[in-house]
Write a protein that holds these residues in place. Sequence first.
Motif, PDB file in Angstrom:
ATOM      1  N   LEU A 256      95.615  40.948  61.940  1.00 40.67           N
ATOM      2  CA  LEU A 256      96.597  42.013  62.260  1.00 40.67           C
ATOM      3  C   LEU A 256      97.925  41.401  62.697  1.00 40.67           C
ATOM      4  CD1 LEU A 256      94.282  44.592  64.086  1.00 40.67           C
ATOM      5  CD2 LEU A 256      95.334  44.851  61.822  1.00 40.67           C
ATOM      6  N   LEU A 257      97.848  40.278  63.425  1.00 35.46           N
ATOM      7  CA  LEU A 257      99.063  39.586  63.854  1.00 35.46           C
ATOM      8  C   LEU A 257      99.829  39.062  62.640  1.00 35.46           C
ATOM      9  CD1 LEU A 257     100.606  38.833  66.382  1.00 35.46           C
ATOM     10  CD2 LEU A 257      99.212  36.769  66.599  1.00 35.46           C
ATOM     11  N   ILE A 258      99.091  38.479  61.665  1.00 35.07           N
ATOM     12  CA  ILE A 258      99.721  37.992  60.424  1.00 35.07           C
ATOM     13  C   ILE A 258     100.388  39.162  59.689  1.00 35.07           C
ATOM     14  CG2 ILE A 258      99.239  37.044  58.114  1.00 35.07           C
ATOM     15  CD1 ILE A 258      98.955  34.812  59.964  1.00 35.07           C
ATOM     16  N   ALA A 259      99.680  40.287  59.593  1.00 30.78           N
ATOM     17  CA  ALA A 259     100.232  41.467  58.905  1.00 30.78           C
ATOM     18  C   ALA A 259     101.529  41.928  59.570  1.00 30.78           C
ATOM     19  CB  ALA A 259      99.208  42.600  58.890  1.00 30.78           C
ATOM     20  N   GLY A 260     101.525  41.938  60.917  1.00 27.30           N
ATOM     21  CA  GLY A 260     102.719  42.365  61.653  1.00 27.30           C
ATOM     22  C   GLY A 260     103.914  41.440  61.426  1.00 27.30           C
ATOM     23  N   THR A 261     103.648  40.126  61.375  1.00 32.52           N
ATOM     24  CA  THR A 261     104.754  39.174  61.179  1.00 32.52           C
ATOM     25  C   THR A 261     105.317  39.273  59.758  1.00 32.52           C
ATOM     26  OG1 THR A 261     103.182  37.415  60.639  1.00 32.52           O
ATOM     27  CG2 THR A 261     103.932  37.521  62.908  1.00 32.52           C
TER      28      THR A 261
ATOM     29  N   MET B 202      85.055  33.540  53.773  1.00 37.00           N
ATOM     30  CA  MET B 202      85.744  33.014  52.585  1.00 37.00           C
ATOM     31  C   MET B 202      86.907  33.921  52.186  1.00 37.00           C
ATOM     32  SD  MET B 202      84.688  30.202  51.422  1.00 37.00           S
ATOM     33  CE  MET B 202      83.321  29.088  51.316  1.00 37.00           C
ATOM     34  N   ALA B 203      86.642  35.224  52.164  1.00 44.40           N
ATOM     35  CA  ALA B 203      87.680  36.191  51.788  1.00 44.40           C
ATOM     36  C   ALA B 203      88.860  36.125  52.753  1.00 44.40           C
ATOM     37  CB  ALA B 203      87.097  37.603  51.762  1.00 44.40           C
ATOM     38  N   ALA B 204      88.550  35.977  54.055  1.00 46.13           N
ATOM     39  CA  ALA B 204      89.614  35.903  55.076  1.00 46.13           C
ATOM     40  C   ALA B 204      90.526  34.712  54.814  1.00 46.13           C
ATOM     41  CB  ALA B 204      88.997  35.803  56.470  1.00 46.13           C
ATOM     42  N   ILE B 205      89.919  33.546  54.528  1.00 45.58           N
ATOM     43  CA  ILE B 205      90.714  32.336  54.265  1.00 45.58           C
ATOM     44  C   ILE B 205      91.594  32.533  53.029  1.00 45.58           C
ATOM     45  CG2 ILE B 205      90.465  29.979  53.356  1.00 45.58           C
ATOM     46  CD1 ILE B 205      88.352  29.493  55.447  1.00 45.58           C
ATOM     47  N   ALA B 206      91.005  33.083  51.958  1.00 47.96           N
ATOM     48  CA  ALA B 206      91.762  33.284  50.713  1.00 47.96           C
ATOM     49  C   ALA B 206      92.919  34.251  50.926  1.00 47.96           C
ATOM     50  CB  ALA B 206      90.833  33.796  49.616  1.00 47.96           C
ATOM     51  N   LEU B 207      92.660  35.352  51.633  1.00 47.59           N
ATOM     52  CA  LEU B 207      93.698  36.381  51.800  1.00 47.59           C
ATOM     53  C   LEU B 207      94.829  35.921  52.712  1.00 47.59           C
ATOM     54  CD1 LEU B 207      91.389  39.521  52.029  1.00 47.59           C
ATOM     55  CD2 LEU B 207      92.985  38.995  50.178  1.00 47.59           C
ATOM     56  N   VAL B 208      94.489  35.184  53.784  1.00 53.81           N
ATOM     57  CA  VAL B 208      95.548  34.739  54.697  1.00 53.81           C
ATOM     58  C   VAL B 208      96.459  33.726  53.997  1.00 53.81           C
ATOM     59  CG1 VAL B 208      94.409  32.800  55.887  1.00 53.81           C
ATOM     60  CG2 VAL B 208      96.034  34.188  57.113  1.00 53.81           C
ATOM     61  N   PHE B 209      95.881  32.861  53.158  1.00 57.19           N
ATOM     62  CA  PHE B 209      96.724  31.901  52.438  1.00 57.19           C
ATOM     63  C   PHE B 209      97.481  32.546  51.285  1.00 57.19           C
ATOM     64  CE2 PHE B 209      94.924  28.762  55.087  1.00 57.19           C
ATOM     65  CZ  PHE B 209      95.854  27.735  55.087  1.00 57.19           C
TER      66      PHE B 209
ATOM     67  N   ALA C 149     114.618  41.898  47.298  1.00 56.35           N
ATOM     68  CA  ALA C 149     113.399  41.336  46.692  1.00 56.35           C
ATOM     69  C   ALA C 149     112.477  40.757  47.773  1.00 56.35           C
ATOM     70  CB  ALA C 149     113.777  40.255  45.684  1.00 56.35           C
ATOM     71  N   MET C 150     113.077  40.106  48.788  1.00 56.43           N
ATOM     72  CA  MET C 150     112.294  39.540  49.881  1.00 56.43           C
ATOM     73  C   MET C 150     111.577  40.643  50.667  1.00 56.43           C
ATOM     74  SD  MET C 150     113.536  37.078  53.038  1.00 56.43           S
ATOM     75  CE  MET C 150     114.099  38.333  54.189  1.00 56.43           C
ATOM     76  N   HIS C 151     112.280  41.754  50.904  1.00 62.29           N
ATOM     77  CA  HIS C 151     111.675  42.877  51.643  1.00 62.29           C
ATOM     78  C   HIS C 151     110.464  43.436  50.879  1.00 62.29           C
ATOM     79  CE1 HIS C 151     115.896  43.585  53.577  1.00 62.29           C
ATOM     80  NE2 HIS C 151     115.254  42.563  54.108  1.00 62.29           N
ATOM     81  N   VAL C 152     110.622  43.617  49.574  1.00 59.54           N
ATOM     82  CA  VAL C 152     109.525  44.145  48.743  1.00 59.54           C
ATOM     83  C   VAL C 152     108.335  43.180  48.781  1.00 59.54           C
ATOM     84  CG1 VAL C 152     108.834  44.695  46.358  1.00 59.54           C
ATOM     85  CG2 VAL C 152     111.074  45.437  47.213  1.00 59.54           C
ATOM     86  N   THR C 153     108.621  41.887  48.627  1.00 62.86           N
ATOM     87  CA  THR C 153     107.565  40.870  48.599  1.00 62.86           C
ATOM     88  C   THR C 153     106.842  40.802  49.950  1.00 62.86           C
ATOM     89  OG1 THR C 153     108.995  39.610  47.109  1.00 62.86           O
ATOM     90  CG2 THR C 153     107.084  38.467  47.977  1.00 62.86           C
ATOM     91  N   ALA C 154     107.594  40.897  51.045  1.00 57.01           N
ATOM     92  CA  ALA C 154     106.993  40.845  52.387  1.00 57.01           C
ATOM     93  C   ALA C 154     106.022  42.017  52.592  1.00 57.01           C
ATOM     94  CB  ALA C 154     108.087  40.881  53.454  1.00 57.01           C
ATOM     95  N   LEU C 155     106.381  43.189  52.066  1.00 60.79           N
ATOM     96  CA  LEU C 155     105.499  44.357  52.210  1.00 60.79           C
ATOM     97  C   LEU C 155     104.208  44.180  51.400  1.00 60.79           C
ATOM     98  CD1 LEU C 155     108.144  47.242  52.252  1.00 60.79           C
ATOM     99  CD2 LEU C 155     106.772  46.385  54.172  1.00 60.79           C
ATOM    100  N   TRP C 156     104.313  43.558  50.234  1.00 63.20           N
ATOM    101  CA  TRP C 156     103.115  43.239  49.465  1.00 63.20           C
ATOM    102  C   TRP C 156     102.210  42.305  50.270  1.00 63.20           C
ATOM    103  CZ3 TRP C 156     101.547  43.262  43.967  1.00 63.20           C
ATOM    104  CH2 TRP C 156     102.178  44.272  43.223  1.00 63.20           C
ATOM    105  N   GLY C 157     102.805  41.278  50.873  1.00 66.57           N
ATOM    106  CA  GLY C 157     102.046  40.333  51.699  1.00 66.57           C
ATOM    107  C   GLY C 157     101.377  41.027  52.876  1.00 66.57           C
ATOM    108  N   THR C 158     102.097  41.985  53.491  1.00 69.09           N
ATOM    109  CA  THR C 158     101.549  42.759  54.615  1.00 69.09           C
ATOM    110  C   THR C 158     100.296  43.507  54.180  1.00 69.09           C
ATOM    111  OG1 THR C 158     103.787  43.049  55.474  1.00 69.09           O
ATOM    112  CG2 THR C 158     102.090  44.509  56.360  1.00 69.09           C
ATOM    113  N   GLY C 159     100.374  44.133  53.004  1.00 68.30           N
ATOM    114  CA  GLY C 159      99.228  44.885  52.475  1.00 68.30           C
ATOM    115  C   GLY C 159      98.009  43.995  52.292  1.00 68.30           C
ATOM    116  N   VAL C 160      98.233  42.791  51.778  1.00 68.07           N
ATOM    117  CA  VAL C 160      97.127  41.839  51.555  1.00 68.07           C
ATOM    118  C   VAL C 160      96.496  41.440  52.895  1.00 68.07           C
ATOM    119  CG1 VAL C 160      96.571  39.498  50.771  1.00 68.07           C
ATOM    120  CG2 VAL C 160      98.030  40.959  49.369  1.00 68.07           C
ATOM    121  N   ALA C 161      97.336  41.170  53.905  1.00 63.79           N
ATOM    122  CA  ALA C 161      96.814  40.781  55.226  1.00 63.79           C
ATOM    123  C   ALA C 161      96.007  41.920  55.857  1.00 63.79           C
ATOM    124  CB  ALA C 161      97.963  40.366  56.139  1.00 63.79           C
TER     125      ALA C 161
END
Length: 515
Positions: A338-343, A270-277, A471-483
């Motif tokens: 990990l692939l999602i985090a890298g992208t 469940m956590a995996a699905i929530a975090l990837v989305f 702003a996009m760069h900052v947001t992408a890094l936040w997303g990376t952390g979540v993944a």
Amino acid sequence: MHRRRWAILGVLMLSLLIVVLDNSILNVAIKTIATPAPTGLGATQSEIEWAINSYTLVFAGLLFTAGLIGDRLGRKKVLLGGLVVFGIGSALAAESGSPGQLITYRAVMALGAAFVMPATLAVLMNVFERSEQPKAIGIWAGGVGLAIAIGPITGGALLDHFWWGSVFLINVPIVLIALALMVWLVPDSRDPKPGRLDPVGVVLSVLGLVLLVYGIIKGGELADFTDAKVLATIIAGVVVLIGFVVYEKRSDHPSLDVTYFRNKVFSAAMAAIALVFFALMGVTFFGVFYTQSVRGYSPLESGLLMLPLAAAQMIFAPRARLLVDRFGNRATTTAGMLLIAGTLAAFAGFEADTPIWLLEVVFFLMGTGMAHIMTPTSVVIMQALPREKAGSASALSNTFRQVGGALGIAVLGSVLATSYRNGIDGRLGALPPGLRDTAGESIEATLGIAEKLGPRGQALVTPAYDAFLHAMHVTALWGTGVALIGAVVVAVFLPGKAPAAEAGEREPELISTGD
């Protein structure tokens, strides 16, 4: 085993297609809807976030109840009713005269979609034997990928030739076809021991999520999360959600059965699905502004750029189970995360002149990662509960996906808005105070005002691009952390090998009310 099960799967995928299609179509239309009238509705970034999240929150909040009503009344009846409401909501959304109306009609669409989504998986689990379920779920997940592919391209083509409302009106003929096929093909089924409805739980969950998301979006709009109203709303949302969990724990007919989460494998899936989305929905939100506002692509071209993401999903979602069989759930899903985090990290390096083929590679890898998360986790979740609770399991997985996506749009959208406003504020000094506030809301608002000012506004264009890219760069890094958090969760808790089904395992029979 139902003799027409593969045809039934096709009809279920068509129903699923329009529910998923609608959000992916809207992603391409975001910029157009943000454009001032008469082209669009002149929606602010926070209004656009609400146009997406009003759908998501109503959808997520009602999924449990919709699953239970399907278990009680019959999945076919609920599917048909849900499709009718969704079709009416789509027609109304197409004719919206203001952002407020669009937000309201999107909520009506979500009301219908909430009854469609869990019923499709519940019917699927009923007409397929356990041995065929992973394959059927893989194809079903591939259908989600197909919708992600068709959505942006269809949306782009419609926006090239028609007004923005056409992206909603397109749902109506698809709904009519799905209704006709469903009446003909799909058997009805229900749970012989359906749960009791839980109206208090539904109200608490929706209220808590709306308060939380409203606070997060408002904080991004003001670029100030220490504002008293923002903090009070977020805290109120958290308190109501805690109250919801406590109430569900004590209830003898909870819509969210908290005991399911004692199973660590189930909880991790469940956590995996929530975090990837969470990560992906946030990226999609800023990706549209990157391709259309900064790179200058049309809505159709922007939709075509998303093709590799969807193609990878369609290629790998049905085949992901082969990797699970060989390497187990843990290795497959961790690699996907990990692939999602890298992208997502790659987006932090994108500039206005980055070769576009790099974006295409990143989208393909993102779709590959997603396919290797969604299929294994869906199978884990659906097989963790008895077959007669299929509606409940489906509702749970979809709720976590939707809530993860809504929070992703709210949190990452707010990070984007705050970073953008902080980056552009210093360059808006020459504007009158009234315009200055509006221009800082989003890149689309800044560019719209620059266009109105004519030659004087040209000085705002380059700073707007620079502020958005930062702003996009900052947001992408936040997303990376979540993944990355998601990768740790699945690496620790998911099993190394999927447990083999015991030979001769008997499933409880469902009451059937048709062929």
